[in-house]
Design a protein around this motif. Structure first.
Motif, mmCIF file in Angstrom:
data_model
loop_
_atom_site.group_PDB
_atom_site.id
_atom_site.type_symbol
_atom_site.label_atom_id
_atom_site.label_comp_id
_atom_site.label_asym_id
_atom_site.label_seq_id
_atom_site.Cartn_x
_atom_site.Cartn_y
_atom_site.Cartn_z
ATOM 1 N N ALA A 1 2.184 1.698 -3.418
ATOM 2 C CA ALA A 1 1.151 2.202 -4.318
ATOM 3 C C ALA A 1 0.949 3.705 -4.127
ATOM 4 C CB ALA A 1 -0.163 1.460 -4.075
ATOM 5 N N ARG A 2 0.976 4.161 -2.874
ATOM 6 C CA ARG A 2 0.853 5.608 -2.624
ATOM 7 C C ARG A 2 2.048 6.361 -3.205
ATOM 8 N NH1 ARG A 2 -0.397 3.669 2.744
ATOM 9 N NH2 ARG A 2 -2.653 3.572 3.046
ATOM 10 N N THR B 1 -8.559 7.304 -9.045
ATOM 11 C CA THR B 1 -7.913 6.405 -9.997
ATOM 12 C C THR B 1 -8.443 6.626 -11.407
ATOM 13 O OG1 THR B 1 -9.491 4.638 -9.478
ATOM 14 C CG2 THR B 1 -7.406 4.663 -8.257
ATOM 15 N N TRP C 1 -4.996 -1.769 -10.793
ATOM 16 C CA TRP C 1 -5.523 -1.465 -9.453
ATOM 17 C C TRP C 1 -7.048 -1.425 -9.469
ATOM 18 C CZ3 TRP C 1 -3.088 -0.525 -4.728
ATOM 19 C CH2 TRP C 1 -3.891 0.013 -3.717
ATOM 20 N N ARG D 1 0.836 -1.208 0.000
ATOM 21 C CA ARG D 1 0.000 0.000 0.000
ATOM 22 C C ARG D 1 0.870 1.257 0.000
ATOM 23 N NH1 ARG D 1 -5.275 -0.588 0.379
ATOM 24 N NH2 ARG D 1 -6.127 -2.604 1.045
ATOM 25 N N THR D 2 1.933 1.229 0.783
ATOM 26 C CA THR D 2 2.853 2.370 0.791
ATOM 27 C C THR D 2 3.488 2.562 -0.580
ATOM 28 O OG1 THR D 2 3.331 2.020 3.141
ATOM 29 C CG2 THR D 2 4.905 3.326 1.880
ATOM 30 N N ALA E 1 1.531 6.543 -6.899
ATOM 31 C CA ALA E 1 0.503 7.524 -7.230
ATOM 32 C C ALA E 1 1.041 8.946 -7.128
ATOM 33 C CB ALA E 1 -0.708 7.343 -6.311
ATOM 34 N N GLY E 2 1.870 9.189 -6.115
ATOM 35 C CA GLY E 2 2.474 10.514 -5.973
ATOM 36 C C GLY E 2 3.363 10.857 -7.147
#
Length: 504
Positions: free
Chosen positions: A184-185, A261, A251, A181-182, A188-189
């Protein structure tokens, strides 16, 4: 009395560490805390005595300690550098910065496996590692048989192998769901920042290109600016945005859909199109169709098939221009087109020197361009536009991927590299189809999709061995190896299986 043996469900990420390994990790951390005062005191004395030697050594010690203590952060930093090393080198004209991604890859390859061995854990096997090793052996043997200098062969070999070596190093780190999850964040950033840069490039193409583009000018395609975003070339933007689109679509298909998303999907696809690079756009279209097939979205495929003739009519002008440009580049001008010449000569080399090739650092690679390989001189490449002896006249020497793989390692070596990619694809697809938790399935589907889009782009772009494209592909291959590891000693209690999402 019965004994229950808990077997991990397919795709379940282990979130616990064996007690013995945990105790070793704890004791190792305590050792570091005890050793730090000694190291600091010794470093202070060294700096005072020989600062010109001690300062770089101190930096090296800090970097090594950081890699040991924060392995996932080190992987993330390495991936970030791979993505933007060309931009950094362009903005800060220090030649040494161009080797920063290779330096961090070496750091990961050395530290992360050793760290795992110190913890008493077995090394993980990257999907396709055996095939990649065969590729490496053929390149090394070919180079030495051809009489190339050892430095040329070894440096050239590392540059062509650094992607899968990085993936193997990433596989030695545990990736629990909280880590995914980290990650993925973090991804995304990076996508958001890149899209902001694309928007700025679109609003002010002239000043933006003057600042970042390696040609310092706007590349106009069909009357529109070919964007570079936060990169130095439209090819880089197209490759990264196509990969980002794959990750976001995967995702939405496995973890869940949201307005955020959806915006990322629209943005990454638009950025890929605005790069105006045929390979990136073709790769995106192919992977979109592939995703629909994997998700068995028959309705979307039928709609696309029905809309294709209408789109062909509406876009007849641009499509005709693209087809004509491609035909002129690679058929009519085939004798002088760099990619055509390199590809044909690589195939000839592979056949004439079967089962070997020209050897690492001798054909189609960055090392071959830097040393200007004797193979080029023998084929009169200095007289061909884009294949000259200087950086300016030889700008097309590293313009495509397969001439290096085929020309330097021969038919067997290139086939082994392709087989390694297929193994990565099959492992990713198997993890996705096995069911289980959404995040591991996302890793599997994304990795398989990246292999698909990279294979399409590799026809005319260096995606397996050159920044920025090789970083996301092989980093995810390493994460895939870790989350699909079935070692019983490292497994945890299986979690309830989540209902998969099969729409984008």
């Amino acid at each position: 009395m019965s004994i229950r043996v808990h077997r991990p469900l397919p795709g379940v990420v282990r979130t616990t560490t064996p007690r013995s390994a945990l105790s070793r990790a704890t004791s190792g951390s305590m050792w570091l805390w005890v050793a730090w005062p000694v190291l600091v005191a010794g470093a202070g004395a060294g700096v005072a005595a020989r600062p010109e030697i001690a300062v770089p050594a101190l930096v090296g010690v800090v970097v090594l300690a950081g890699a040991v203590a924060l392995p996932r952060t080190t992987v993330g930093l390495t991936l970030l550098v791979i993505l933007f090393v060309r931009t950094l080198e362009h903005l800060v004209p220090i030649s040494a910065l161009g080797y920063l991604d290779e330096g961090l890859v070496v750091l990961c390859v050395v530290v992360l496996p050793l760290r795992r061995l110190v913890l008493g854990l077995r090394l993980r096997w990257l999907p396709g590692l055996g095939f990649f090793a065969v590729f490496a052996v053929f390149g090394l043997v070919s180079g030495f048989v051809a009489g190339a200098a050892a430095s040329t062969v070894l440096v050239g070999g590392f540059l062509l192998c650094k992607g899968w070596l990085f993936g193997w190093a990433v596989a030695q780190v545990d990736w629990a769901e909280r880590h995914l999850r980290t990650a993925a964040r973090f991804g995304a950033g990076v996508i958001v920042v890149s899209l902001v840069a694309v928007a700025a490039n679109l609003v002010a193409p002239g000043p933006w290109s003057a600042l970042l583009a390696n040609r310092a000018s706007v590349d106009v395609r069909f009357g529109l600016p070919s964007l570079v975003g936060p990169f130095v070339h439209p090819l880089d933007l197209g490759a990264v945005m196509a990969a980002a689109a794959v990750a976001v679509l995967a995702w939405r298909a496995t973890v869940g859909r949201s307005a955020f998303t959806f915006v990322l999907v629209v943005g990454t696809c638009a950025a890929t199109l605005l790069s105006f690079r045929r390979t990136a756009i073709a790769g995106l279209l192919v992977v979109l169709a592939w995703l629909r097939l994997q998700l068995r979205d028959v309705r979307a495929l039928l709609v696309a098939a029905a809309a294709a003739p209408l789109l062909a009519v509406l876009l007849a002008g641009p499509l005709t221009a693209v087809v004509g440009l491609t035909y002129d580049d690679y058929v009519v001008g085939g004798d002088s087109a760099a990619r055509t010449v390199l590809t044909e000569d690589a195939a000839t080399l592979a056949v004439e020197r079967f089962p070997l090739g020209a050897g690492f650092g001798r054909f189609g690679s960055e090392t071959a361009a830097a040393t200007y390989s004797p193979e080029y001189v023998a084929r009169n490449y200095p007289a061909i536009y884009g294949l000259g002896t200087t950086e300016k006249t030889g700008q097309f020497l590293t313009d495509t991927q397969w001439p290096a793989l085929l020309g330097e390692t021969g038919l067997v070596g290139a086939a082994a590299f392709l087989a390694g990619l297929v193994a990565v694809y099959r492992r990713g697809r198997a993890l996705w189809r096995a069911g289980g938790r959404p995040l591991p399935r996302w890793v599997g589907l994304t990795t398989a999709g990246l292999v698909v889009v990279s294979l399409v782009e590799s026809v005319a772009t260096v995606v397996f061995t050159g920044p920025p494209a090789y970083g996301p592909l092989f980093a995810l291959a390493g994460v895939l190896a870790a989350v699909s590891d079935r070692a019983p000693a490292e497994s945890a209690e299986p979690e309830p299986e989540a209902e998969p999402v099969h729409t984008i």
